[in-house]
Design an enzyme around this catalytic site. Structure first.
Site, PDB file in Angstrom:
ATOM      1  N   GLU A   6     -34.273 -24.208 -12.239  1.00 11.57           N
ATOM      2  CA  GLU A   6     -34.826 -24.286 -10.894  1.00 11.57           C
ATOM      3  C   GLU A   6     -34.782 -22.866 -10.319  1.00 11.57           C
ATOM      4  O   GLU A   6     -33.711 -22.245 -10.318  1.00 11.57           O
ATOM      5  CB  GLU A   6     -33.981 -25.234 -10.030  1.00 11.57           C
ATOM      6  CG  GLU A   6     -34.555 -25.346  -8.638  1.00 11.57           C
ATOM      7  CD  GLU A   6     -33.802 -26.298  -7.725  1.00 11.57           C
ATOM      8  OE1 GLU A   6     -32.859 -26.969  -8.177  1.00 11.57           O
ATOM      9  OE2 GLU A   6     -34.188 -26.340  -6.540  1.00 11.57           O
ATOM     10  N   ARG A  34     -21.429 -29.165 -19.776  1.00 11.11           N
ATOM     11  CA  ARG A  34     -21.750 -27.852 -19.216  1.00 11.11           C
ATOM     12  C   ARG A  34     -20.611 -26.883 -19.490  1.00 11.11           C
ATOM     13  O   ARG A  34     -19.482 -27.281 -19.723  1.00 11.11           O
ATOM     14  CB  ARG A  34     -22.098 -27.945 -17.737  1.00 11.11           C
ATOM     15  CG  ARG A  34     -20.987 -28.411 -16.827  1.00 11.11           C
ATOM     16  CD  ARG A  34     -21.528 -28.804 -15.462  1.00 11.11           C
ATOM     17  NE  ARG A  34     -22.079 -27.676 -14.732  1.00 11.11           N
ATOM     18  CZ  ARG A  34     -23.347 -27.610 -14.321  1.00 11.11           C
ATOM     19  NH1 ARG A  34     -24.193 -28.573 -14.565  1.00 11.11           N
ATOM     20  NH2 ARG A  34     -23.769 -26.560 -13.648  1.00 11.11           N
ATOM     21  N   LYS A  37     -24.813 -22.148  -8.979  1.00 12.23           N
ATOM     22  CA  LYS A  37     -25.709 -21.230  -8.263  1.00 12.23           C
ATOM     23  C   LYS A  37     -25.440 -21.241  -6.762  1.00 12.23           C
ATOM     24  O   LYS A  37     -25.529 -20.215  -6.105  1.00 12.23           O
ATOM     25  CB  LYS A  37     -27.164 -21.613  -8.536  1.00 12.23           C
ATOM     26  CG  LYS A  37     -27.678 -20.997  -9.819  1.00 12.23           C
ATOM     27  CD  LYS A  37     -29.152 -21.259  -9.988  1.00 12.23           C
ATOM     28  CE  LYS A  37     -29.387 -22.688 -10.416  1.00 12.23           C
ATOM     29  NZ  LYS A  37     -30.775 -22.963 -10.762  1.00 12.23           N
TER      30      LYS A  37
HETATM   31  P1  ATP Z   1     -25.976 -24.753 -11.133  1.00 11.84           P
HETATM   32  O1  ATP Z   1     -25.047 -25.925 -11.212  1.00 11.84           O
HETATM   33  O2  ATP Z   1     -25.385 -23.478 -11.581  1.00 11.84           O
HETATM   34  O3  ATP Z   1     -26.692 -24.638  -9.853  1.00 11.84           O
HETATM   35  P2  ATP Z   1     -28.189 -26.104 -12.202  1.00 11.84           P
HETATM   36  O4  ATP Z   1     -27.950 -27.159 -13.197  1.00 11.84           O
HETATM   37  O5  ATP Z   1     -28.508 -26.573 -10.858  1.00 11.84           O
HETATM   38  O6  ATP Z   1     -27.024 -25.067 -12.252  1.00 11.84           O
HETATM   39  P3  ATP Z   1     -30.753 -25.416 -13.200  1.00 11.84           P
HETATM   40  O7  ATP Z   1     -31.598 -24.262 -12.865  1.00 11.84           O
HETATM   41  O8  ATP Z   1     -31.196 -26.765 -12.808  1.00 11.84           O
HETATM   42  O9  ATP Z   1     -29.333 -25.119 -12.631  1.00 11.84           O
HETATM   43  O10 ATP Z   1     -30.399 -25.393 -14.749  1.00 11.84           O
HETATM   44  C1  ATP Z   1     -31.307 -25.177 -15.779  1.00 11.84           C
HETATM   45  C2  ATP Z   1     -30.723 -25.735 -17.044  1.00 11.84           C
HETATM   46  O11 ATP Z   1     -29.497 -25.101 -17.345  1.00 11.84           O
HETATM   47  C3  ATP Z   1     -30.431 -27.211 -16.906  1.00 11.84           C
HETATM   48  O12 ATP Z   1     -30.857 -27.862 -18.078  1.00 11.84           O
HETATM   49  C4  ATP Z   1     -28.947 -27.260 -16.729  1.00 11.84           C
HETATM   50  O13 ATP Z   1     -28.435 -28.462 -17.191  1.00 11.84           O
HETATM   51  C5  ATP Z   1     -28.487 -26.050 -17.547  1.00 11.84           C
HETATM   52  N1  ATP Z   1     -27.212 -25.566 -17.043  1.00 11.84           N
HETATM   53  C6  ATP Z   1     -26.895 -25.216 -15.778  1.00 11.84           C
HETATM   54  N2  ATP Z   1     -25.602 -24.873 -15.667  1.00 11.84           N
HETATM   55  C7  ATP Z   1     -25.072 -24.997 -16.912  1.00 11.84           C
HETATM   56  C8  ATP Z   1     -23.768 -24.796 -17.466  1.00 11.84           C
HETATM   57  N3  ATP Z   1     -22.746 -24.390 -16.706  1.00 11.84           N
HETATM   58  N4  ATP Z   1     -23.595 -25.030 -18.777  1.00 11.84           N
HETATM   59  C9  ATP Z   1     -24.618 -25.429 -19.550  1.00 11.84           C
HETATM   60  N5  ATP Z   1     -25.864 -25.641 -19.092  1.00 11.84           N
HETATM   61  C10 ATP Z   1     -26.097 -25.434 -17.796  1.00 11.84           C
HETATM   62 MG    MG Z   2     -30.146 -28.332 -11.355  1.00 11.42          MG
END
Ligand code: ATP
Ligand code: MG
Length: 563
Positions: free
Chosen positions: A37, A262, A272
Site C-alpha cells: 500500500e 510476519r 508503517k
Molecule cells: P505495516 O504493518 O508495516 O504497515 P502492511 O502490511 O500494512 O505493513 P503493506 O504495504 O500492506 O503493509 O504490505 C505489503 C506486503 O508486505 C503485504 O503482503 C504484507 O503482508 C507484507 N508485509 C508487511 N509487513 C511485513 C512483515 N513485517 N513481515 C513480512 N511481510 C510483511
Molecule cells: Mg496492509
C-alpha cells in the site's frame, strides 16, 4: 548455522506450490505479486515478503507482479509509489512491465459489485458506523441483521449508483456483502466492501467518491491478474473465508491465499504507522534515517541488497510468529562486507603523536593490503610522517594489567608502519592528555623488528599532514527495549527510544585514499567496523555512517544457546 544453509531451503509455501505444480493446478503456472500500500516507505518486513514473492516466482519459472494496493486515497501518495519502486529495484528484483495498481481496476470492481447486487449477494446499508458496531455482535454473541438487508435488487442497484454519483454524504451509506450475521468469524458478518469517501486519489483524482475495501479489492485484483498464489501475512488468515467467498460468488479465477508469519526484529518497530509517527514527530531524520529498518534507511546505513536477501533466506518462512534478533541482521551485512569492503585506516577520536626522531618534512609511503579476504584487491600506499594520530582510547597513562596498547615507556606497532615507543605525555591546562611524544625504530619499517622482538599491540593511525577531516555517525539500536511495541505493554513505544542511538563524531581523520569517495561506497575502518559514505558528504568534508561493528554478537548468542 552453515548446516541450514543449503542453497534454496524449502518452506511450507514452496511445498504447497510444488504440490500444485505436480497436480497441474493452473496448468502448473506460478504467478505471485508483491502488493504494497503506497502509504509509507518499505521496511525490512516488506523485504521478507518481496524476497518470498519474487523468489518463488523465479524459482518455479513464474512471474511476480508489483501491485500498488491503492484503495485508501486519504493516506496514499506518489512519493511512496516512487520510493517503493526504487527500493524493490534496489533489492534486485524486476517486475518488467507488470506494474499494476488496484485503482486501475476501480471500474471493474464496480461492475463486479453490481453483479453481486444482482445476484442478491450485496445490499446498500444506511446504518452509521456506530450503529453497525452495535449490530455486529461480539466474539461470543452473534450479530443482528441490518434493517436494510432485505432491500430489493432494484433498490440496491439504484442506491449504489447514486452512491457512486455522489448523491450521498460520506459515511451515510455503505455496500455490504450479504453473508451471515451469526457467523463465528466476524469478518463474515455482512462486511462492508464499499464506502463513500470524498478525497482526491493520487491517481484517479476525483473520478470516484466510493472506494472498495481491502478484502474485496485484494482478492479481485489477484484474480484479474491471474495470480496463482497470494502470499500474505498471518493476520489475514481470518479473512481468507471472505477472500474465497467473493471469488466464489463472482465465479472468477480463484487465487489461493496463503498466510505466513510476519517478520519482527528485536529493538525495532516494523509498522508503517509507527515509522510514520517517528518521521512526522521528528524522532528520526526522515524515512531514510540510518537507524530505521526501512529499506532506504538501511541502504543509507550501508547495507547491501545481497546482505538483505541473505538475511531473508536465513530467517526462512514459517507459519508461527517470532522475533528475530537484530544481531542476525548485523551478522548478514558483516559477512558480506568482510568479503567485499576495502580496508582503510581512520581515527575517530584522534590523539596527536609527535615522532621526535622522525625527520621533519619527510614522508614514507607504506604498503597496505586492501583486503586480506580478497587477494585480487591489491595494495595501496599509506603516507607516514612526523605527526600522526592514533585513537585516544588506544593510550592509557596508567594502564591496568590487561591493557596492552600504548602507555608511557611501552612499545607498540603502528599497522604497516613502525614500532613506536612512548617517551613523553603532554597535558593541557585541564590535565587532559593533549599529545604524546614517541620515538620510532626505523629498522621496523613495514611492521617487523629484524631482531625478532615482539610487541603486544598493533594500532591503526593516520598522518596529520595527509589525512582528511571527516564526520562519523555512530549508531546504536533505535530502541532500548527488545520489544518496544509489545501489544501487552501499556507504555507508548516511543518511551523506549534509545537516547544514545546516534552519536556524531566530528574532527575524525581518515586516510587520504578516501578522497572523493562516492556516497554509498563502503569500507572497513580497521579495528572500528564497517562504514559507508553518507549522502551528506561534500567536497570539503566526508561524512560516514557506521554500518556495523566488527564484533559479532550473533555467533556468541548462538553459542550461548547451545550451552
Ligand atoms: P505495516 O504493518 O508495516 O504497515 P502492511 O502490511 O500494512 O505493513 P503493506 O504495504 O500492506 O503493509 O504490505 C505489503 C506486503 O508486505 C503485504 O503482503 C504484507 O503482508 C507484507 N508485509 C508487511 N509487513 C511485513 C512483515 N513485517 N513481515 C513480512 N511481510 C510483511
Ligand atoms: Mg496492509
Amino acid at each position: 548455522m552453515s548446516e541450514n544453509e543449503n542453497k534454496n531451503p524449502t518452506n511450507f509455501v514452496k511445498q504447497i506450490i510444488e504440490e500444485d505444480i505436480k497436480n497441474r493446478k493452473n496448468d502448473s503456472r506460478v504467478h505471485t505479486r508483491f502488493p504494497p500500500e503506497p502509504n509509507g516507505y518499505l521496511h525490512i518486513g516488506h523485504a521478507k515478503s518481496i524476497c518470498l514473492n519474487f523468489g518463488v516466482a523465479s524459482e518455479y519459472n513464474g512471474l511476480c507482479n508489483l501491485r500498488f494496493d491503492d484503495t485508501n486515497p486519504t493516506k496514499e501518495e506518489q512519493e511512496y509509489v516512487d520510493s517503493i519502486s526504487e527500493d524493490v529495484r534496489w533489492l534486485g528484483f524486476d517486475w518488467e512491465d507488470r506494474e499494476y495498481y488496484a485503482s486501475n481496476y476501480f471500474q471493474k470492481l464496480y461492475e463486479y459489485a453490481v453483479q453481486l447486487i444482482k445476484a442478491g449477494k450485496a445490499f446498500v446499508c444506511d446504518l452509521t458506523a456506530d450503529q453497525m458496531r452495535e449490530y455486529r455482535g461480539t466474539l461470543k454473541e452473534p450479530g443482528q441483521d441490518s434493517p436494510y438487508r432485505n432491500r430489493s435488487v432494484e433498490e440496491n442497484i439504484d442506491l449504489f449508483e447514486r452512491m457512486k454519483n455522489g448523491e450521498f454524504e460520506d459515511g451515510s451509506h455503505t455496500l455490504r456483502a450479504k453473508i451471515d450475521m451469526s457467523s463465528g468469524n466476524i469478518n463474515m458478518r455482512d462486511p462492508v466492501f464499499y464506502r463513500i469517501q470524498r478525497s482526491t486519489h493520487h491517481r484517479t483524482g476525483d473520478e470516484w467518491c466510493i472506494y472498495p475495501m481491502y478484502d474485496y479489492a485484494h482478492c479481485v485484483s489477484d484474480s484479474i491478474e491471474g495470480i496463482t498464489h497470494s502470499l500474505c501475512t498471518l493476520e489475514f488468515e481470518d479473512h481468507r473465508p471472505l477472500y474465497d467467498w467473493f471469488l466464489d460468488q463472482l465465479n472468477v479465477f480463484h487465487t489461493h491465499q496463503i498466510e505466513f508469519a510476519r517478520l519482527n526484529i528485536s529493538h525495532a518497530v516494523l509498522s508503517k504507522r509507527k515509522l510514520l509517527q517517528l518521521v512526522q514527530e521528528n524522532y528520526v531524520n526522515g524515512w531514510d534515517d540510518p537507524r530505521m529498518l526501512t529499506i532506504s534507511g538501511m541502504r543509507r546505513r550501508g547495507y547491501t541488497p545481497a546482505s538483505i536477501r541473505k538475511f531473508c533466506e536465513r530467517i526462512g518462512v514459517a507459519k508461527a510468529d517470532s522475533t528475530v534478533d537484530m544481531a542476525l541482521l548485523e551478522y548478514s551485512i558483516r559477512e558480506d562486507l568482510n568479503k567485499s569492503a576495502p580496508r582503510v585506516m581512520s581515527v575517530l577520536r584522534p590523539l596527536k603523536i609527535i615522532i621526535t626522531n622522525y625527520p621533519e618534512g619527510q614522508t614514507d609511503d607504506l604498503d597496505a593490503i586492501n583486503n586480506p579476504e580478497d587477494p585480487g584487491a591489491g595494495t595501496r600506499k599509506v603516507p607516514f610522517s612526523k605527526i600522526i594520530y592514533i585513537e585516544r582510547d588506544d593510550f592509557m597513562e596508567d594502564p591496568p594489567k590487561k591493557f596492552f596498547r600504548l602507555a608511557p615507556g611501552r612499545e607498540v606497532r603502528l599497522r604497516y608502519a613502525y614500532f613506536i615507543t612512548c617517551v613523553d605525555v603532554v597535558k593541557d591546562d585541564n590535565g587532559e592528555v593533549s599529545e604524546l611524544h614517541c620515538t620510532y625504530d626505523p629498522e621496523t619499517r613495514g611492521g617487523d623488528a629484524p631482531d625478532g622482538r615482539k610487541v603486544k599491540a598493533t594500532l591503526h593511525w593516520v598522518s596529520d599532514e595527509h589525512s582528511l577531516e571527516a564526520e562519523v555517525r555512530i549508531y546504536e539500536h533505535l530502541f532500548e527495549k527488545a520489544d518496544p511495541d509489545n501489544p501487552k505493554d501499556e507504555a507508548d513505544f516511543k518511551s523506549y527510544l534509545n537516547p544514545n542511538s546516534l552519536t556524531v563524531l566530528d574532527g575524525c581523520r581518515v586516510e587520504p585514499s578516501l578522497a572523493g569517495a562516492e556516497p554509498g561506497s563502503r569500507f572497513q575502518f580497521e579495528r572500528l567496523g564497517y562504514f559507508s559514505v553518507d549522502s551528506d558528504s561534500s567536497d570539503d568534508k566526508l561524512v560516514f555512517n557506521r554500518t556495523v561493528t566488527l564484533k559479532d554478537t550473533w555467533k556468541k548468542i548462538q553459542k550461548a544457546k547451545k550451552q
